[in-house]
Structures are given as structure tokens and as C-alpha cells.
Design a protein around this motif. Structure first.
Motif: not given
Length: 143
Positions: A1-23, A133-137
Motif C-alpha cells: 500500500m503506498p505510504r500516502r494512502l496508508w497515512l490517509m487511513l483512520h487510526e488504528p490504521r492496521i484495523i482500518t486496513a483489515a476492515t477494508g480487506v473484509m469489505w 474519527p479523523t478529526r481527533g475528537a
């Protein structure tokens, strides 16, 4: 995954990426169900409900995947409802077949139940207040 796309993911990124794979997998399942539905399932549901079932899975997966993108978190909730409805339909047919036809379908029903349970767990994680969640609230904890 390109770094720019990786940095766009919600924290925790690994969970967001795994959820994306599920979808993405769910989109593939829905596509397969639409193009070549299982004969036993389409026989029980009929052609119209089989198409509805496949579309629920495909569209639910697509909306869930969009929900992984920044600012679109709320779309995942709609995807969860659609995908959960499709999974529940599949489970109902598998259980009907278990009791109506010879042979056991309990393993298949168990795996579909496991998938449905994972969608419920995801729903419980994203059902909170409409805070991006991307706004830190930090949303308040549910009782």
C-alpha cells in the motif's frame, strides 16, 4: 500500500486496513453470488430474492469500503445494515436447508453466523455519535 494512502487511513490504521480487506472480500462474495449463485440457495430463494441477496452483499461491501476513507466513516453504517441483512438471509436459507434436506449444514451455518457476528461487532464499534474519527475528537463511551 503506498505510504500516502496508508497515512490517509483512520487510526488504528492496521484495523482500518483489515476492515477494508473484509469489505473487499464481501464485494467479491456478492459479485460471485450475482454471477454464479449457489444452486441450492437460488433454488430456495428464487431468482428475484437471489439477486436482491447478492446486491445487498455487493452494495453493503462497497459502502463499507467507502466508509474506510477519511470523512466517509458514516457510510459504513449503511453498509453494515445491508451486508448484515444479506448475511442473515443466507443464514436463514442454510438453516432451512439443514432441516429440509438430508445432510448437515451446521458447519456452513456456523461460518455464516461467524461472519454475521463480525458485522455485529463492527456495528458496535461504529454506532457511536456522529464524530469523524479523523478529526481527533473522542466520542464518549457507551454505557
Amino acid at each position: 500500500m503506498p505510504r500516502r494512502l496508508w497515512l490517509m487511513l483512520h487510526e488504528p490504521r492496521i484495523i482500518t486496513a483489515a476492515t477494508g480487506v473484509m469489505w473487499a472480500i464481501l464485494i467479491g462474495i456478492g459479485t460471485a453470488a450475482l454471477l454464479a449463485p449457489p444452486a441450492t440457495i437460488s433454488h430456495q430463494m428464487g431468482p428475484t430474492l437471489t439477486i436482491v441477496w447478492a446486491i445487498l452483499l455487493m452494495v453493503g461491501g462497497a459502502l463499507g469500503l467507502v466508509g474506510c476513507l477519511p470523512g466517509w466513516f458514516w457510510v459504513e453504517r449503511v453498509g453494515l445494515i445491508l451486508a448484515g441483512t444479506g448475511a442473515a438471509m443466507y443464514l436463514a436459507v442454510v438453516l432451512m436447508l439443514h432441516y429440509a434436506e438430508p445432510g448437515s449444514r451446521l458447519v456452513q451455518a456456523g461460518f455464516v453466523s461467524l461472519a454475521l457476528a463480525s458485522l455485529v461487532v463492527r456495528w458496535l464499534r461504529v454506532r457511536g455519535p456522529q464524530i469523524d474519527p479523523t478529526r481527533g475528537a473522542r466520542p464518549h463511551a457507551h454505557p
